[in-house]
Design an enzyme around this catalytic site. Structure first.
Site, short mmCIF file in Angstrom:
data_model
loop_
_atom_site.label_atom_id
_atom_site.label_comp_id
_atom_site.label_asym_id
_atom_site.label_seq_id
_atom_site.Cartn_x
_atom_site.Cartn_y
_atom_site.Cartn_z
N TYR A 145 0.87 -1.17 0.00
CA TYR A 145 0.00 0.00 0.00
C TYR A 145 0.91 1.23 0.00
O TYR A 145 1.63 1.47 0.97
CB TYR A 145 -0.91 0.02 1.23
CG TYR A 145 -1.98 -1.04 1.21
CD1 TYR A 145 -3.24 -0.79 0.67
CD2 TYR A 145 -1.74 -2.30 1.74
CE1 TYR A 145 -4.22 -1.76 0.65
CE2 TYR A 145 -2.72 -3.28 1.73
CZ TYR A 145 -3.95 -3.01 1.18
OH TYR A 145 -4.92 -3.97 1.16
N HIS A 183 -16.99 -2.26 -1.97
CA HIS A 183 -15.60 -2.73 -2.04
C HIS A 183 -15.37 -3.73 -0.93
O HIS A 183 -15.55 -3.44 0.25
CB HIS A 183 -14.63 -1.56 -1.91
CG HIS A 183 -13.19 -1.98 -1.96
ND1 HIS A 183 -12.56 -2.33 -3.13
CD2 HIS A 183 -12.25 -2.12 -0.99
CE1 HIS A 183 -11.30 -2.67 -2.89
NE2 HIS A 183 -11.09 -2.55 -1.59
#
Length: 334
Positions: free
Chosen positions: A142, A327
């Site tokens: 990330y 999501h």
């Protein structure tokens, strides 16, 4: 491979193209689907050990041994063998592919007709993109980077659409791109904006992780046009001065030779629209205290509830929702 709808294709020594419609009831050799034939070869070629076959299939065949192709994300598996089925022909039998296999999550059908880039021709725009970022050779990364809002808009303007930019060479790595609004009180050194692994700079970016303004993940549309009566405010007296872009790289093969310049582009309209567009995020935090799925359960339902304070600033006439983006990662379903 269990419950997978499978097409097996090959080109024999004479140049003839074959494709079989198969279905896997278990983790073993998939059986030929003899109910209906739904995979059709259109053309193909084999050059220097590479085989390419173009085929067609209905999105929904109404065959219990076919999996419907749905809007948004579809999970695909692939595998290949080193020899053609034997005997070579429509009834040829396939051999085990061993470790020559993989999977991808791809968007095969859009939720709606996405606008073309020509829709925004002639408009001003700005980009928030990485610059040849070296993707770490680990399975999950990330990366977060802070961007300052453009300073050339002295009056508030409206972004009327956006484009998600994913490097074509890295479509297999980029899992999602998020653009967060930083809280109006967030302050940064404009000459040294945070740019690192999200965990490494989480203290610096603590005011930039709550309000998602743009979200794209695998299966979403790359081009988005906002409704004609609304725009996303940028510049002028709009209090948001910094944004954070979070890019998730999924690199299961731990490739070490990839650089990436993915990001997003916002198109600025020539006139202000009637309404400012906002973002409402609902969900459950992925922490052991908030979301704990018991082991070995086949089905686990997560219910989330909002307190009255979550909607206390809604106007009396209510709000209009123009789009929704669920999501969740692979084990989940909406």
């Amino acid at each position: 491979m269990k419950d997978a709808d499978i097409g097996v294709g090959w080109i024999d020594e004479t140049g003839s193209i074959y494709i079989q419609d198969r279905y896997a009831f278990a983790n073993g050799r998939p059986m030929v689907d003899n109910t209906t034939i739904d995979w059709f070869a259109l053309q193909g070629r084999e050059v220097s050990g590479w085989t390419a076959i173009q085929f067609k299939r209905l999105l929904d065949t109404c065959d219990i041994m076919d999996v419907p192709i749905k809007s948004g994300t579809n999970h695909l598996i692939f595998a290949y063998g080193l020899t053609d089925p034997s005997p070579s022909g429509p009834t040829g039998e396939i051999s085990y592919h061993k470790n020559r296999r993989g999977s991808r999550a791809l968007s095969l059908q859009s939720y709606a007709d996405s606008p073309s880039e020509d829709t925004f021709a002639g408009l001003d725009y700005f980009d928030f993109r990485l610059n040849n970022y070296v993707v770490p050779s680990v399975e999950t990364t990330y990366h977060c980077k802070i961007y300052k809002a453009p300073s050339n808009y002295s009056m508030k303007r409206h972004a009327i659409g956006h484009k998600i930019i994913v490097d074509s060479a890295n479509e297999d790595l980029v899992h999602h791109i998020l653009m967060y609004e930083c809280h109006p009180t967030a302050q940064f050194d404009d000459n040294n904006l945070p740019d690192d692994l999200c965990d490494a700079i989480h203290r610096q970016t603590a005011l930039c992780v709550h309000n998602v303004a743009i979200l794209w993940d695998v299966g979403s549309d790359y081009m988005v046009a906002l409704p004609e009566e609304a725009g996303y405010p940028v510049g002028g007296d709009f209090p948001i001065k910094y944004y954070m872009v979070n890019i998730h790289y999924n690199n299961p093969n731990r490739l070490s030779d990839r650089t990436d310049s993915s990001g997003l582009r916002l198109y600025i309209g020539k006139e202000l629209r009637q309404y400012d567009l906002g973002v409402l995020a609902l969900g459950t935090k992925p922490s052991p205290a908030a979301l704990a799925i018991p082991p070995k359960v086949e089905r686990f339902i997560v219910d989330s509830y909002c307190s009255a304070t979550a909607t206390m600033n809604f106007p009396k006439e209510g709000i209009t929702v123009i789009s929704a983006i669920p999501h969740i990662h692979m084990p989940g379903m909406f």
